[in-house]
Structure formats: structure tokens, C-alpha cells
Design a protein around this motif. Structure first.
Motif, PDB file in Angstrom:
ATOM      1  N   ASP A 245       0.932  -1.213  -0.022  1.00  0.00           N
ATOM      2  CA  ASP A 245       0.078   0.033  -0.021  1.00  0.00           C
ATOM      3  C   ASP A 245       0.740   1.157   0.099  1.00  0.00           C
ATOM      4  O   ASP A 245       2.141   1.216   0.019  1.00  0.00           O
ATOM      5  N   ILE A 246       0.075   2.512  -0.307  1.00  0.00           N
ATOM      6  CA  ILE A 246       0.727   3.833  -0.085  1.00  0.00           C
ATOM      7  C   ILE A 246      -0.003   4.513   0.805  1.00  0.00           C
ATOM      8  O   ILE A 246      -1.189   4.688   0.637  1.00  0.00           O
ATOM      9  N   PHE A 247       0.701   5.210   1.778  1.00  0.00           N
ATOM     10  CA  PHE A 247       0.142   6.351   2.669  1.00  0.00           C
ATOM     11  C   PHE A 247       0.431   7.559   1.949  1.00  0.00           C
ATOM     12  O   PHE A 247       1.532   7.782   1.646  1.00  0.00           O
ATOM     13  N   LEU A 248      -0.803   8.446   2.058  1.00  0.00           N
ATOM     14  CA  LEU A 248      -0.393   9.698   1.596  1.00  0.00           C
ATOM     15  C   LEU A 248      -0.803  10.693   2.465  1.00  0.00           C
ATOM     16  O   LEU A 248      -1.908  10.676   3.274  1.00  0.00           O
ATOM     17  N   SER A 249       0.030  11.977   2.616  1.00  0.00           N
ATOM     18  CA  SER A 249      -0.379  13.046   3.558  1.00  0.00           C
ATOM     19  C   SER A 249      -0.468  14.274   2.546  1.00  0.00           C
ATOM     20  O   SER A 249       0.535  14.475   1.926  1.00  0.00           O
ATOM     21  N   LEU A 250      -1.623  14.984   2.223  1.00  0.00           N
ATOM     22  CA  LEU A 250      -1.766  16.043   1.462  1.00  0.00           C
ATOM     23  C   LEU A 250      -1.973  17.396   2.111  1.00  0.00           C
ATOM     24  O   LEU A 250      -2.740  17.354   3.131  1.00  0.00           O
ATOM     25  N   LYS A 251      -1.495  18.472   1.540  1.00  0.00           N
ATOM     26  CA  LYS A 251      -1.640  19.792   2.171  1.00  0.00           C
ATOM     27  C   LYS A 251      -1.588  21.040   1.183  1.00  0.00           C
ATOM     28  O   LYS A 251      -1.017  20.866   0.065  1.00  0.00           O
ATOM     29  N   SER A 252      -2.096  22.356   1.577  1.00  0.00           N
ATOM     30  CA  SER A 252      -1.840  23.487   0.976  1.00  0.00           C
ATOM     31  C   SER A 252      -0.746  24.097   1.829  1.00  0.00           C
ATOM     32  O   SER A 252      -0.547  24.181   2.946  1.00  0.00           O
ATOM     33  N   PRO A 253       0.516  24.132   0.893  1.00  0.00           N
ATOM     34  CA  PRO A 253       1.766  24.983   1.566  1.00  0.00           C
ATOM     35  C   PRO A 253       1.375  26.331   2.351  1.00  0.00           C
ATOM     36  O   PRO A 253       1.958  26.699   3.046  1.00  0.00           O
ATOM     37  N   ALA A 254       0.346  26.856   1.913  1.00  0.00           N
ATOM     38  CA  ALA A 254      -0.180  28.315   2.523  1.00  0.00           C
ATOM     39  C   ALA A 254      -0.679  27.853   3.751  1.00  0.00           C
ATOM     40  O   ALA A 254      -0.625  28.516   4.856  1.00  0.00           O
ATOM     41  N   ASP A 255      -1.322  26.393   4.095  1.00  0.00           N
ATOM     42  CA  ASP A 255      -1.887  26.363   5.407  1.00  0.00           C
ATOM     43  C   ASP A 255      -0.768  25.621   5.984  1.00  0.00           C
ATOM     44  O   ASP A 255      -0.707  26.187   7.402  1.00  0.00           O
ATOM     45  N   TYR A 256      -0.004  24.825   5.688  1.00  0.00           N
ATOM     46  CA  TYR A 256       0.890  23.957   6.606  1.00  0.00           C
ATOM     47  C   TYR A 256       2.400  23.914   5.719  1.00  0.00           C
ATOM     48  O   TYR A 256       2.692  23.067   4.922  1.00  0.00           O
ATOM     49  N   PRO A 257       3.159  25.047   5.998  1.00  0.00           N
ATOM     50  CA  PRO A 257       4.570  25.177   5.388  1.00  0.00           C
ATOM     51  C   PRO A 257       5.395  23.998   5.772  1.00  0.00           C
ATOM     52  O   PRO A 257       6.433  24.081   5.376  1.00  0.00           O
ATOM     53  N   ILE A 258       5.279  23.349   6.716  1.00  0.00           N
ATOM     54  CA  ILE A 258       6.026  22.282   7.257  1.00  0.00           C
ATOM     55  C   ILE A 258       5.744  20.943   7.292  1.00  0.00           C
ATOM     56  O   ILE A 258       4.633  20.750   7.757  1.00  0.00           O
ATOM     57  N   THR A 259       6.484  19.926   6.982  1.00  0.00           N
ATOM     58  CA  THR A 259       6.330  18.700   7.347  1.00  0.00           C
ATOM     59  C   THR A 259       7.113  18.151   8.312  1.00  0.00           C
ATOM     60  O   THR A 259       8.469  18.349   7.948  1.00  0.00           O
ATOM     61  N   MET A 260       6.727  17.444   9.289  1.00  0.00           N
ATOM     62  CA  MET A 260       7.518  17.160  10.408  1.00  0.00           C
ATOM     63  C   MET A 260       7.809  15.625  10.211  1.00  0.00           C
ATOM     64  O   MET A 260       6.769  14.864  10.059  1.00  0.00           O
ATOM     65  N   MET A 261       8.989  14.995  10.553  1.00  0.00           N
ATOM     66  CA  MET A 261       9.148  13.882  10.399  1.00  0.00           C
ATOM     67  C   MET A 261       9.485  13.101  11.990  1.00  0.00           C
ATOM     68  O   MET A 261      10.485  13.775  12.443  1.00  0.00           O
ATOM     69  N   TRP A 262       8.767  12.315  12.513  1.00  0.00           N
ATOM     70  CA  TRP A 262       9.013  11.594  13.970  1.00  0.00           C
ATOM     71  C   TRP A 262       9.311  10.164  13.657  1.00  0.00           C
ATOM     72  O   TRP A 262       8.485   9.381  13.279  1.00  0.00           O
ATOM     73  N   GLU A 284       3.694  14.733   9.939  1.00  0.00           N
ATOM     74  CA  GLU A 284       3.040  15.777  10.635  1.00  0.00           C
ATOM     75  C   GLU A 284       3.087  16.983   9.861  1.00  0.00           C
ATOM     76  O   GLU A 284       4.256  17.584   9.836  1.00  0.00           O
ATOM     77  N   GLU A 285       1.821  17.488   9.181  1.00  0.00           N
ATOM     78  CA  GLU A 285       2.063  18.981   8.522  1.00  0.00           C
ATOM     79  C   GLU A 285       1.647  19.754   9.693  1.00  0.00           C
ATOM     80  O   GLU A 285       0.606  19.742  10.339  1.00  0.00           O
ATOM     81  N   GLY A 286       2.469  20.931   9.829  1.00  0.00           N
ATOM     82  CA  GLY A 286       2.260  21.931  10.717  1.00  0.00           C
ATOM     83  C   GLY A 286       2.581  23.529  10.198  1.00  0.00           C
ATOM     84  O   GLY A 286       3.074  23.451   9.003  1.00  0.00           O
ATOM     85  N   ARG A 287       1.944  24.324  11.104  1.00  0.00           N
ATOM     86  CA  ARG A 287       2.235  25.673  10.922  1.00  0.00           C
ATOM     87  C   ARG A 287       2.871  26.141  12.564  1.00  0.00           C
ATOM     88  O   ARG A 287       2.128  26.337  13.071  1.00  0.00           O
ATOM     89  N   THR A 288       4.181  25.646  12.472  1.00  0.00           N
ATOM     90  CA  THR A 288       4.500  26.034  13.739  1.00  0.00           C
ATOM     91  C   THR A 288       6.234  25.966  13.760  1.00  0.00           C
ATOM     92  O   THR A 288       6.569  25.815  12.645  1.00  0.00           O
ATOM     93  N   TYR A 289       6.863  26.487  14.788  1.00  0.00           N
ATOM     94  CA  TYR A 289       8.183  26.475  14.741  1.00  0.00           C
ATOM     95  C   TYR A 289       8.866  25.237  15.138  1.00  0.00           C
ATOM     96  O   TYR A 289       9.372  25.088  16.299  1.00  0.00           O
TER      97      TYR A 289
END
Length: 371
Positions: A245-262, A284-289
Motif C-alpha cells: 500500500d501507499i500512505f499519502l499526506s496532502l496539504k496546501s503549503p499556504a496552510d501547512y508550510p512544514i512537514t515534520m518527521m517523527w 505531521e503537517e504543521g504551521r509551527t516552529y
């Protein structure tokens, strides 16, 4: 379906169940062309009564599963709550479920607690034939600034391959998330900044290939990938060959400019982890430092100086929202790694590094807000 703790919505070929106790997605399941896909992770202690009922453990750990919304993301050092805030740690109530004319459902849930005075609504939509869960989080009223993120997780039992929309760079925070060897271990260098995801600096002077899971064993690591702002669509794709399978995470960069990997791969020895949280990757898609917490995200910081938004501003007289999409697809025969993803009209088109392509139904207007 609703039994008090869980609520399920479904459309043809897709189903999602929310754990109302802490706002975590317990199930996201897609059935397409006779294949069933469930790409999200659930913690191994989720049915351990001793842990689930131990209120000394944060709810976001006791109920850890699938995907959840964070407000604030990481340390809550302004409004007094637990890690990742009330949305990930306190109950939600079902508001309503609406049938879609074209087939499918939209469910709305409201957080029982307020976030900086705001009502918070979680809106989930599933559509007939779409292998996606469309998520929208709406703050109604409230005051101040807050870092936000969604916290999706998948697990690799047999390894896998990762790919992303173009990123400006990757970076680790100032200190490792597990720096005490009596408690756990981290492998990456902290702090570090890099542009080649196949050569992330490790603490021992070597490099790690972040496009292949795993890159090590018995470790906990965290990093942030800064989205190239010109991308029309931000995406992350995790290919799991053993699960096909394939897991996808999609977003608008305007909403969430960061992708965090844990990377959570057996690197924590204390409760409830106890070395058994293995093969897990948070996308994890975020708008955070990054993981610096609430105060650091809303204060002047180096990312803001680079034009990267690190918080969401609430509107006392109106509402603001952020959106993301989770996807689950059967892995086509012969595919190895997703090379590109594009929204084309009413379809999402994936291309493998070997050149083959796959198109699936997709509501592109959801992330673009109809633009």
C-alpha cells in the motif's frame, strides 16, 4: 456508527472512525478494486487497560492512534494544557452528520474545551470512490496566535520508501528528543540543517537516508522539512511494500508550510513506550516552529525571518481554518517509490519512479478552497 467513545462515517470504499475521548483517528480504511488498505498506526498499548485508565499519562499517549490535531503543537507553555494541547487530549462531541448529494458524508465534531477562547470544530468528509479522508479544523472566535499541526502516523513492519514534494531544507531542533541514555536514544545530529534528504547528518558523523525506512534501530528522532512555497500541492508518500500500500499526506503549503518527521523506532524505554513502539513514522503537517513549543512559535524566530509562517492567528469576530487530506492506496504491481503527485481536475495523479502512473478520484477544490 457511534458507541459513546467512537464515531464512524463512511462512503463507498472508505471509512473513518474517530476516538471521541481524545480526537484521534482510530481507523482509516479504504477498499478499492478488491483490495483493503489501512495505512494508519495504532499504539500497541491501546487496549491495555492499565495504561488507558492511568490518568497520570497524557491522553494523547493513552489513546495514541492514526492522526490527531494539535493546538498548540508540541509544548503548551502559554495556556496551561498537556503536550499538543486540548484537541489531542480531551473529549470531542458529535455535532451532526450530513449526507453529500454526490455520495458520502461530512461529520462535524466540537471540542468540549475551548482553545484560547475559541470553539474548535473538527470536520471530516468521505466521498464515494475517493480513497481519502478530508480533514478541516475550524477555530470560531478566540484570541491570539497558536502553532497548529495534524499528527498522522504510519508503521513499517517490513521497511519502506518515502518521498516528498520539493522542500527548501530539512532541520533538526537544538537538542535531541531523547538525550538521556537511561531513558532513550536519538541518532541524528542536533542541531543540523541539510538540503539532501538522503544525507541527513547523524551524531556519529555519518549520514542517514530519510527516504528509506528505517535508517537505524532503537531510536527516537525528530526533524522538520520546510516546504518550497511555490509548490501547488504539498505531499508526502510512504510506500509499504510488505503491506502493498501507499500512505499519502496532502496539504496546501499556504496552510501547512512544514512537514515534520517523527521516527519512533523502539528508542524510548519508559512507560508507556517500554521499547515496544517500533517501526513508526509520524508525517505531521504543521504551521509551527518545529518542536520548539507555543512561546517560541509565536515569538520572533529564525523561520519567520525567512518568511515561514509558524502560527495561526485567531479571529475574535470570525473563524479561521486549516485543512489536510489523508490517503490510502493499494500499491500497484512493480511500483517502488512515488516520484510525483499532481492534482488534475477531479483526479489525483501519482507517478512511480519507473514512470508508471495511477489516477484516483480527488476533490482538488478542498485544499485550494475553490481557487
Amino acid at each position: 456508527m457511534s458507541d459513546g467513545n467512537f464515531h464512524t462515517i463512511e462512503a463507498k470504499g472508505v471509512r473513518a472512525t474517530l476516538d471521541l475521548r481524545g480526537g484521534h483517528v482510530r481507523v482509516f480504511a479504504v477498499t478499492r478494486d478488491g483490495r483493503a488498505v489501512e495505512p494508519l498506526h495504532t499504539a500497541p498499548w491501546i487496549d491495555d487497560k492499565a495504561i488507558v485508565e492511568d490518568e497520570s499519562i497524557d491522553a494523547n499517549l493513552r489513546f495514541l492512534s492514526g492522526d490527531f490535531f494539535c493546538a498548540p503543537f508540541s509544548t503548551s507553555d502559554i495556556e496551561v494544557t498537556t503536550l499538543h494541547g486540548w484537541p489531542a487530549n480531551s473529549p470531542w462531541k458529535l455535532v451532526d452528520v450530513t449526507a453529500l448529494p454526490e455520495g458520502g458524508q461530512t461529520a462535524r465534531y466540537e471540542l468540549v474545551k475551548r482553545v484560547q477562547g475559541a470553539r474548535l470544530v473538527k470536520e471530516f468528509t468521505v466521498r464515494d470512490g475517493h480513497p481519502f479522508l478530508y480533514e478541516r479544523h475550524v477555530f470560531i472566535g478566540g484570541e491570539g496566535d497558536i502553532p497548529v499541526a495534524n499528527h498522522a502516523m504510519t508503521r513499517f513492519d517490513g521497511g519502506g520508501r518515502l518521498s516528498f514534494s520539493p522542500k527548501r531544507y530539512g532541520t533538526t531542533p537544538a537538542t535531541a528528543i531523547e538525550s538521556d541514555p537511561s531513558q532513550g536514544r536519538s541518532l541524528l545530529a542536533y542541531p543540523a540543517r541539510f538540503t539532501d534528504l538522503t544525507k541527513a547528518p547523524r551524531a556519529d558523523g555519518t549520514t542517514a537516508d530519510l527516504t528509506t525506512y528505517p535508517f537505524g534501530s532503537k531510536h527516537e528522532d525528530f526533524l522538520s522539512l520546510v516546504e518550497e512555497p511555490s509548490n501547488p500541492l504539498g505531499w508526502a508518500a510512504a510506500v509499504r511494500p510488505d503491506k502493498r500500500d501507499i500512505f499519502l499526506s496532502l496539504k496546501s503549503p499556504a496552510d501547512y508550510p512544514i512537514t515534520m518527521m517523527w521516527f519512533s523506532n523502539g528508542g524510548r524505554d519508559y512507560q508507556p513506550w517500554n521499547g515496544r513502539h517500533i517501526g513508526v513514522l509520524g508525517l505531521e503537517e504543521g504551521r509551527t516552529y518545529g518542536g520548539h513549543g507555543h512561546k517560541a512559535s509565536i515569538a520572533p524566530n529564525p523561520w519567520q525571518e525567512e518568511g515561514i509562517p509558524t502560527f495561526l492567528s485567531l479571529d475574535p469576530a470570525g473563524e479561521v481554518d486549516v485543512r489536510n487530506v489523508l490517503g490510502g492506496l493499494a500499491l500497484p504491481e512493480g511500483w517502488t517509490r512515488v516520484a510525483s503527485i499532481e492534482a488534475r481536475g477531479s483526479e489525483l495523479v501519482l507517478t512511480d519512479e519507473g514512470g508508471a502512473s495511477l489516477a484516483v478520484p480527488y476533490d482538488a477544490a478542498f485544499l485550494t478552497r475553490g481557487a
